[in-house]
Design a protein around this motif. Structure first.
Motif, mmCIF file in Angstrom:
data_model
loop_
_atom_site.group_PDB
_atom_site.id
_atom_site.type_symbol
_atom_site.label_atom_id
_atom_site.label_comp_id
_atom_site.label_asym_id
_atom_site.label_seq_id
_atom_site.Cartn_x
_atom_site.Cartn_y
_atom_site.Cartn_z
ATOM 1 N N UNK A 21 0.816 -1.215 0.000
ATOM 2 C CA UNK A 21 0.000 0.000 0.000
ATOM 3 C C UNK A 21 0.850 1.265 0.000
ATOM 4 N N UNK A 22 2.110 1.174 0.415
ATOM 5 C CA UNK A 22 2.972 2.356 0.491
ATOM 6 C C UNK A 22 4.090 2.343 -0.547
ATOM 7 N N UNK A 23 3.939 1.518 -1.566
ATOM 8 C CA UNK A 23 4.992 1.443 -2.577
ATOM 9 C C UNK A 23 4.931 2.679 -3.488
ATOM 10 N N UNK A 30 0.923 14.546 2.021
ATOM 11 C CA UNK A 30 0.206 15.332 3.016
ATOM 12 C C UNK A 30 1.217 15.951 3.974
ATOM 13 N N UNK A 31 1.257 17.273 4.007
ATOM 14 C CA UNK A 31 2.219 18.004 4.833
ATOM 15 C C UNK A 31 1.444 18.784 5.888
ATOM 16 N N UNK A 32 1.906 18.703 7.138
ATOM 17 C CA UNK A 32 1.232 19.354 8.257
ATOM 18 C C UNK A 32 2.217 20.293 8.943
ATOM 19 N N UNK A 43 3.433 13.733 6.679
ATOM 20 C CA UNK A 43 2.667 12.690 7.361
ATOM 21 C C UNK A 43 2.799 11.357 6.633
ATOM 22 N N UNK A 44 2.869 11.404 5.320
ATOM 23 C CA UNK A 44 2.987 10.164 4.547
ATOM 24 C C UNK A 44 4.258 9.411 4.904
ATOM 25 N N UNK A 45 5.358 10.143 5.060
ATOM 26 C CA UNK A 45 6.619 9.495 5.423
ATOM 27 C C UNK A 45 6.576 8.990 6.866
#
Length: 265
Positions: A21-23, A30-32, A43-45
């Motif tokens: 799912x994270x390939x 998404x940056x917060x 956030x994704x990382x």
């Protein structure tokens, strides 16, 4: 050993699911911003780094839960025949004592695991914007389409296996009638309905896989789920509705008038 084996299989399945799912790269991560002066957090990382500990934690929980089932597994591995067969399916009674509980537990574990994997995959794909919901339209990118379709189809396949290996044998100790055991409604309505429900679940899985190919995954998945829920509700209302009425009537207290109730002094 049972807990270790189950935990290892759960870890391998979940970790592979999360990695799939994270390939690839995320074009718009998404940056917060937690504060005005702090650097932006991807956030994704951050979620990518949680794949390993999440899989390990769930594997530990599943392994601990399965560790207490070793007695049932040993009884299944060393089962003996009772020498008596049931009158409905013609199986030895030992099958229902030793085999059915293990199959039910295994299917329940795999179903729960598949549900966890599906929910996690959907959440990750939404976070990565591979699944976008806009109004009534759901767009699923090709990178996520096949993965989600396989998980949903597996869920339907497990539902069919549960029908044949758990729910059908369960009719023999049904409580829908006034006595424990398969009632008239079970043998002439529920049995037929369950035998139809199995192929219907397979058809739902095939519909989902076809949706992955024809770019209609979300629509086909909702159609398959709605059809299954409608079929289940209709079957229960037809079979178990009258049976519940019979149960209530058979268990209702009966008032017997006294010998002199019809006489007046």
């Amino acid at each position: 050993m049972l807990g270790v084996g189950v935990g290892g299989l759960v870890f391998a399945f979940l970790y592979l699911d999360l990695r799939i799912a994270q390939r690839g790269l995320v074009p718009n991560p998404l940056v917060v911003h937690f504060s005005a002066g702090a650097a932006a957090a991807d956030v994704t990382r951050l979620v990518r780094g949680l794949a390993l500990p999440s899989a390990l934690g769930l594997a530990l929980l599943f392994g601990m839960g399965a560790a207490g089932s070793w007695l049932g597994v040993l009884q299944f591995l060393h089962h003996t025949a009772f020498g008596m067969t049931d009158p409905v399916f013609g199986r030895d009674v030992g099958y229902y004592v030793f085999t059915v509980p293990v199959i039910a537990a295994a299917l329940g574990l795999i179903t729960t695991l598949t549900t966890f994997a599906l929910v996690a995959a959907i959440g990750l794909y939404v976070l990565r914007r591979d699944v976008v919901v806009f109004g009534r339209r759901v767009t699923v990118e090709p990178s996520a389409r096949l993965h989600l379709a396989l998980l949903i189809a597996l869920r339907f396949l497990l539902a069919e296996l549960r029908v044949y290996f758990v729910r059908l044998p369960g009719l023999l100790h049904s409580t829908t009638g006034p006595l424990v055991g398969a009632s008239f409604a079970d043998l002439h309505a529920a049995l037929t309905g369950l035998r139809i429900a199995g192929p219907a679940a397979l058809a739902g899985g095939a519909l989902v896989l076809w949706g992955a190919k024809s770019q209609g995954l979300a629509r086909n998945a909702l159609l398959a789920l709605a059809a299954r829920l409608r079929d289940q509700g209709h079957r229960e209302s037809v079979v178990y509705g009258p049976a519940r009425i019979v149960n209530r009537r058979s268990r209702a207290p009966t008032t017997v008038p006294s010998a002199g109730a019809g006489f007046r002094s």
